[in-house]
Design an enzyme around this catalytic site. Structure first.
Site, PDB file in Angstrom:
ATOM      1  N   HIS A 128      10.076 -52.481  36.993  1.00  0.00           N
ATOM      2  CA  HIS A 128       8.734 -51.926  36.820  1.00  0.00           C
ATOM      3  C   HIS A 128       8.618 -50.523  37.405  1.00  0.00           C
ATOM      4  CE1 HIS A 128       4.377 -51.983  36.394  1.00  0.00           C
ATOM      5  NE2 HIS A 128       4.366 -51.356  37.559  1.00  0.00           N
ATOM      6  N   ARG A 145     -16.403 -37.327  32.555  1.00  0.00           N
ATOM      7  CA  ARG A 145     -17.236 -38.513  32.386  1.00  0.00           C
ATOM      8  C   ARG A 145     -17.790 -38.897  33.745  1.00  0.00           C
ATOM      9  NH1 ARG A 145     -14.571 -43.973  30.334  1.00  0.00           N
ATOM     10  NH2 ARG A 145     -13.700 -43.945  32.429  1.00  0.00           N
ATOM     11  N   GLU A 171     -19.698 -46.852  23.272  1.00  0.00           N
ATOM     12  CA  GLU A 171     -18.832 -47.999  23.509  1.00  0.00           C
ATOM     13  C   GLU A 171     -19.611 -49.308  23.477  1.00  0.00           C
ATOM     14  OE1 GLU A 171     -16.958 -47.227  27.315  1.00  0.00           O
ATOM     15  OE2 GLU A 171     -18.711 -46.132  27.998  1.00  0.00           O
ATOM     16  N   ASP A 190     -13.812 -50.578  24.745  1.00  0.00           N
ATOM     17  CA  ASP A 190     -15.031 -51.329  25.020  1.00  0.00           C
ATOM     18  C   ASP A 190     -15.816 -51.609  23.743  1.00  0.00           C
ATOM     19  OD1 ASP A 190     -14.829 -51.905  27.661  1.00  0.00           O
ATOM     20  OD2 ASP A 190     -15.857 -50.105  28.362  1.00  0.00           O
ATOM     21  N   ARG A 246     -10.015 -58.988  25.891  1.00  0.00           N
ATOM     22  CA  ARG A 246      -8.642 -59.045  25.411  1.00  0.00           C
ATOM     23  C   ARG A 246      -7.649 -59.445  26.490  1.00  0.00           C
ATOM     24  NH1 ARG A 246      -6.363 -53.051  24.619  1.00  0.00           N
ATOM     25  NH2 ARG A 246      -7.533 -52.037  26.263  1.00  0.00           N
ATOM     26  N   CYS A 267     -11.890 -41.478  22.464  1.00  0.00           N
ATOM     27  CA  CYS A 267     -11.056 -41.371  23.658  1.00  0.00           C
ATOM     28  C   CYS A 267     -10.474 -42.720  24.045  1.00  0.00           C
ATOM     29  CB  CYS A 267     -11.831 -40.762  24.822  1.00  0.00           C
ATOM     30  SG  CYS A 267     -13.237 -41.739  25.340  1.00  0.00           S
TER      31      CYS A 267
END
Lengths: 92, 587
Positions: free
Chosen positions: B191, B334, B435, B459, B469, B507
């Site tokens: 990883h 944002r 979203e 979203d 999900r 995005c």
């Protein structure tokens, strides 16, 4: 009980992600799932078992499903192989 | 000077001082569990599993947000290992039949698995043992009540030296303070190695005993190309590596030229291709990959991993740095998009846990409930707006009232700044994320009060299809090609364009999926914002197709009789696009 043999056809074989996908798929069903390779048998719902198979490309695996939705298991697994475990689309 | 050899895991040269992350080698206790205590020993094991699972789900969610899908998928595999019958059933069986403690039983199973895997010839499969070891250690830590130290105590740019870097550790790497690392264990595809590659920081793994050879503060060189770590290098070696580092920089600059081609279809349709970033340091990486600015600066990172929220000055410095680095391209900042569970970190203590955080106090809702936090951020953003081109956007807006309330606070902050004669960009564009489906359905109205929209597809899909999900039982229902999703995007773009010609971007992850990009082009999206590393690939897709074909594809996909049929059409399109295209030089 139903069974079918598949040949691993994605780039790296059943490595972590395809193995995850496999286990997630088989775990959706109530039937028991076994994977047999050269007489070695593992639980088809165990990712550790699957990783221990180290099934590279070209490996032949027999999937044995037993239970009320055994045919669905084979269909779903067949679909995974058809899609090459979604491996080649994204790469990594 | 000492030179140690290991496995080259991530290319590049890092020169700096070492930070040694101590890692306790856990001694596994063994004791006999009397018959009457077996049940409670099993319960103790199950409890530790549950705790580990909670921890991993939290990491998984963070990974999804911060690093995108491919790393989250690795965490996914970790969760499956935790749920594996070997762990959930066989360990219990050992406790019950041999009357040993949970730690010892678990270690037996892990060791048995590792022994099999160590003998694999294929390196990739061999390296998977680290995943299993890592999961095992996590459970052990919960069983034994250990908490491991994190990398948060690093204060200056350092080369991390550790026994192993687990996904949990690597989550704390992203502070711009890690310039390279070396670990005792791990292989090319562990990883940590994969992460180093995606973060493009040099790394050498599998060094056996590097932690015992280096002390914190030692000057070190990590040579991720040849798999070397040089401790306390002499002047000549240092010179050689510095020159090497410079040469590599030059090479990267050449790549940059190649990446300066516009994101334009073969028939001349131009898309703005921007990048999503987490910290102001990422701007440079984004532009180096050919991004035309920042389409999403997630400011959450500034707020995470700390006890108090960052003050105005700190935020200002960060935004200023980003907008300067991005100039002449814009940076879209944002505003804070955190869930209510993070409130204690922001100094708010009267928080009650939410039973459904995804439908709870997050994004703009949180900012409107705690306007002080919001105002500080807006002030910092406005102040930085004089340094370049900043646009601001609000997350999780579900309707007109929220948008108006947010805009009212923005106006209030602006007047205050004017009153204090603090300069800011009076024409700063203000946009909102789309979203929440209710917002997508209201774009024709919302467009009168904003300058642009950016669709957060992750979203939007989750809320439209009511699918989490991460929940494996329903994850397959998470379908970007669902007609409802495509219709909402289509409607958003059309309404945005019709009302005052507002531009619309994407995005979310959809924008970085090569197969889906032509559909977004066909839906007339103006801007795509993707992870920096995905910029060249997405650009390649755009440059290899025509707008006319994309439009046709989109019509066909939207007329498909099912999601599966849509996927077939898309696959066909992708394969013919790839077949036509000679393998491009830039990838």
């Amino acid at each position: 009980m139903v069974e079918k043999t598949f040949i691993i056809n994605n780039r790296l074989g059943l490595h972590a992600r395809p193995a995850s996908l496999f286990v997630k798929t088989t775990s959706r069903f109530t039937s028991s799932v076994k994977i047999v390779r050269d007489g070695q048998e593992i639980d088809g719902k165990s990712i550790m078992g699957l990783l221990m198979l180290a099934a590279g490309p070209g490996t032949e695996l027999t999937i044995v499903a037993d239970g009320p939705d055994e045919n669905d298991v084979l269909a779903a697994v067949g679909d995974l192989f058809r899609r090459h475990f979604d491996d080649d689309i994204e790469g990594d | 000077m000492i030179t140690l050899t290991g496995v080259a895991a991530s290319d590049g040269i890092a020169i700096g001082q070492a930070f040694v992350l101590e890692d306790e080698d856990v001694a596994i206790p063994r004791w006999e569990v009397p018959k009457e205590r077996v049940k409670s020993e099993v319960a103790r094991f199950r409890y530790a599993l549950g705790r580990t699972k909670d921890e991993m789900v939290a990491i998984h969610n963070k990974a999804l947000k911060v690093f995108g899908k491919s790393h989250a998928k690795l965490m996914d595999a970790y969760l499956l290992i935790l749920n594996d019958p070997f762990i959930s059933k066989d360990v219990v069986k050992i406790i019950e039949t041999t009357h040993v403690n949970a730690e010892f039983a678990l270690t037996q199973i892990i060791d048995r698995t590792i022994k099999v895997m160590e003998n694999f010839e294929d390196e990739y499969f061999r390296d998977r043992k680290y995943d299993i070891l890592d999961v095992g250690h996590k459970v052990l830590r919960h069983l034994m009540g250990h908490e491991k130290k994190t990398l948060q105590s690093i204060l200056e740019p350092s080369v991390i030296i550790a026994h192993n870097l687990t996904p949990t550790d690597t989550m704390n790497l992203k502070e711009g303070l890690t310039i390279g690392f070396a670990t005792n264990i791990g292989g090319k595809t562990s990883h940590a190695a994969l992460l180093a590659q995606s973060m493009t920081i040099p790394a050498v793994v599998g060094m056996r005993d590097v932690t015992s050879r280096v002390r914190t503060g030692d000057p070190v060189i990590v040579d991720g190309h040849d798999g070397l770590v040089i401790i306390r290098p002499d002047a000549a070696t240092l010179e050689k590596y510095k020159a090497d580092q410079y040469r590599r920089g030059e090479q990267e600059r050449r790549l940059e030229d190649l990446r300066d081609l516009p994101a334009q279809t073969t028939d001349g349709h131009r898309i703005t291709l921007a990048a999503n970033i987490e910290t102001s340091d990422d701007v440079k990486i984004a532009l180096n990959h050919g991004a035309e600015g920042i389409g999403l600066f997630r400011t959450e990172f500034l707020f995470l991993n700390r006890r108090t929220s960052p003050n105005e000055e700190e935020q200002y410095q960060s935004y200023r740095q980003a907008v300067r680095a991005s100039f002449p391209y814009p940076v879209i900042i944002r505003t804070l998009d955190l869930g209510g569970d993070k409130l204690p970190m922001l100094g708010v203590s009267d928080v009650s846990p939410e039973s459904n955080p995804f439908l709870g106090l997050r994004g703009i809702r949180l900012c409107l409930k705690y306007p002080e936090i919001f105002k500080v951020q807006l002030r910092a953003i406005l102040r930085a707006s004089t340094e370049g081109k900043i646009k601001v956007m609000y997350p999780m807006v579900s309707g007109l009232d929220e948008l108006r309330a947010a805009n009212a606070i923005l106006q209030e902050v602006k007047s205050a700044l004017r009153g204090q004669q603090v300069p800011f960009d009076e024409s700063m564009e203000v946009g909102m994320m789309v979203e929440v489906p209710s917002a997508a359905l209201m774009v024709d109205i919302l467009a009168r009060e904003v300058d642009f929209f950016s669709i957060g597809t992750n979203d939007l899909i989750q809320y439209t299809l009511a699918v989490d999900r991460i929940n494996e039982n329903v994850a397959s229902l998470y379908q970007p090609l669902h007609l409802a999703v495509l219709r909402l995007i289509d409607q958003t773009v059309k309404a945005g364009h019709n009302i005052g010609n507002k531009w619309v971007g994407v995005c979310g992850e959809m924008a970085s999926e090569s197969d889906l990009v032509p559909i977004l082009v066909g839906l007339d999206i103006d801007e795509l914002s993707v992870a920096p590393s995905a910029v060249p690939r997405v650009k390649e897709v755009i440059r290899s197709t025509s707008y006319a074909d994309c439009s046709r594809l989109t019509r066909e996909v939207m007329n498909a009789s099912s999601v599966e049929a849509a996927q077939r059409i898309l696959r066909l399109f992708s394969s013919s696009r790839l077949a036509q295209q000679p393998r491009p030089a830039v990838s």
